[in-house]
Every structure is written in structure tokens, then in C-alpha cells.
Motif scaffolding. Structure first.
Motif, PDB file in Angstrom:
ATOM      1  N   GLU A   1     -13.531-113.584 -51.321  1.00  0.00           N
ATOM      2  CA  GLU A   1     -12.367-113.933 -49.909  1.00  0.00           C
ATOM      3  C   GLU A   1     -12.127-114.462 -49.017  1.00  0.00           C
ATOM      4  OE1 GLU A   1     -10.760-110.693 -49.499  1.00  0.00           O
ATOM      5  OE2 GLU A   1     -11.802-109.782 -51.393  1.00  0.00           O
TER       6      GLU A   1
ATOM      7  N   ARG B   1      -9.234-116.164 -49.659  1.00  0.00           N
ATOM      8  CA  ARG B   1      -7.564-115.139 -49.875  1.00  0.00           C
ATOM      9  C   ARG B   1      -6.323-116.369 -49.712  1.00  0.00           C
ATOM     10  NH1 ARG B   1      -7.997-112.397 -54.143  1.00  0.00           N
ATOM     11  NH2 ARG B   1      -9.380-110.808 -53.727  1.00  0.00           N
TER      12      ARG B   1
ATOM     13  N   PRO C   1      -3.795-112.707 -53.411  1.00  0.00           N
ATOM     14  CA  PRO C   1      -4.087-111.212 -53.058  1.00  0.00           C
ATOM     15  C   PRO C   1      -4.585-110.378 -54.713  1.00  0.00           C
ATOM     16  CG  PRO C   1      -1.611-111.402 -52.214  1.00  0.00           C
ATOM     17  CD  PRO C   1      -1.725-112.956 -52.851  1.00  0.00           C
TER      18      PRO C   1
ATOM     19  N   GLY D   1      -6.332-112.809 -57.780  1.00  0.00           N
ATOM     20  CA  GLY D   1      -5.459-112.495 -57.704  1.00  0.00           C
ATOM     21  C   GLY D   1      -4.510-113.052 -59.113  1.00  0.00           C
TER      22      GLY D   1
END
Length: 199
Positions: A164, A167, A173, A192
Motif C-alpha cells: 500500500e 501504490r 492500483p 496491480g
């Protein structure tokens, strides 16, 4: 020698991920180096450079040893010598670096935020990196996926702990997995990557 910090499952993760990366690189056909990959705008050569650079960066963060010769996030797409000459020293360096740690709970330096992690998580992070780039290279060059569901399941805790904050930089994403997605597809989607990506 297996150091206490990485004995058992965690060490086995690094061994399997490194072997997956070696196998994928050995399977690159002569005309495959410029092929596109799931790693955004990078071709196969650049993913190899990035993967080797990441492993060396983990070793350097832990030991203060040599850093990657070029920025892993801006690979040139050109290198001298054989692929093994680029990859093997990086893999050996990170194995040796983790071998200096005597407990999986020891806090160590790592080359990505938060820049300090328990050694056991650091080993898993390096394993995750190698395994995902093995997958990038394999699917870009028509090889079978090296990311077996069991390996993906074992790597998921490292992904949950690390992804996270990165990102938009190292990872895109997250993608909603298909209903029938297995552990490998779910991990790729979380990072992702489109699990159904094909060259």
C-alpha cells in the motif's frame, strides 16, 4: 548455510523465488529481449535489470555493500555480458546478506519504505520481488507461469505488509480478482498486475 533468520519456510521462499527467476531468465528466447512485459513500459531486458537491481539493493541496505550499478526504477535496457553475469551476483549477495542476521525478528534495513523491517519480513519482501519479476519475464516470453498458487499464498503476507505505501510508484492500483481466481491470480491482481496478461 541457512541462517536462523531464514530457516524453514521463509528461507525456502527466497530459494524458490530465486530459482523461478533463474528459470525464467534461462528460458528467454534469442528474440525475446525486447518483448513487452506486464511491468508497464519495460521490456524483458529492463525487467531483468530491475529484478537484479532490486535484489542487490536489498543486500546493500542490509550490509552497506555495493549498490546497483544503475537505478532499478530506470533500467537502461542494455547490459554487457551474459544474463547470468548480471543476475547471479545479485542473488548471491542478497542470500549472503540475509545470512548475517541471527533472528527473524531482528530489525534490518531494506531499500523501500518503511526502510526498516523485521528480517523475516525483509526476506519475504525480497522473495516477493523476485517471484513477481520471474512471472513478468515468463509470461512475456511464452513460458509457463512460475508463480504456483502455494508460493503466492506464502508471499501474500509480505504483499499485505508492503504494497500500500508503494501504490503509484512500484505497484499499480489493485484489480478486483475474478470469482474463480486462484492464489496466484489474486496476488497478481493485488499488486496491480492483470493475471490474464499475455504478450
Amino acid at each position: 548455510m541457512k541462517p536462523p533468520a531464514t530457516q524453514g519456510t521463509t528461507w525456502d521462499l527466497l530459494t524458490e523465488a530465486h530459482q523461478a527467476l533463474r528459470t525464467a531468465v534461462m528460458g528467454i528466447p534469442a528474440d525475446g529481449w525486447d518483448r513487452p512485459t506486464p511491468a508497464e513500459a519495460w521490456n524483458v531486458t529492463q525487467v531483468l535489470q530491475h529484478a537484479a537491481g532490486d535484489q542487490l539493493a536489498y543486500a546493500s541496505a542490509l550490509t552497506g555493500g555495493p549498490k546497483p550499478a544503475e537505478d532499478p526504477f530506470s533500467p537502461s535496457g542494455s547490459f554487457e555480458g551474459s544474463p547470468a553475469e548480471l543476475l547471479e551476483p545479485a542473488l548471491a549477495a542478497v542470500v549472503a546478506a540475509f545470512g548475517t542476521v541471527d533472528s527473524p525478528d531482528t530489525e534490518i534495513g531494506v531499500p523501500l519504505p518503511p526502510f526498516k523491517l523485521p528480517a523475516g519480513v525483509g526476506v519475504a519482501a525480497a522473495s516477493l520481488d523476485a517471484a513477481i519479476h520471474a512471472w513478468d519475464i515468463a509470461v512475456a516470453t511464452g513460458q509457463p507461469s512460475p508463480l504456483r498458487p502455494g508460493l503466492a499464498l506464502a508471499l501474500r503476507p509480505a504483499a499485505d505488509a508492503l504494497v500500500e505505501p508503494l501504490r503509484g510508484f512500484a505497484f499499480g492500483p489493485a484489480i478486483e480478482p475474478a470469482i474463480d481466481a486462484d492464489e496466484a491470480d489474486s496476488l497478481l491482481n493485488f499488486l496491480g498486475r492483470r493475471a490474464d496478461w499475455r504478450a
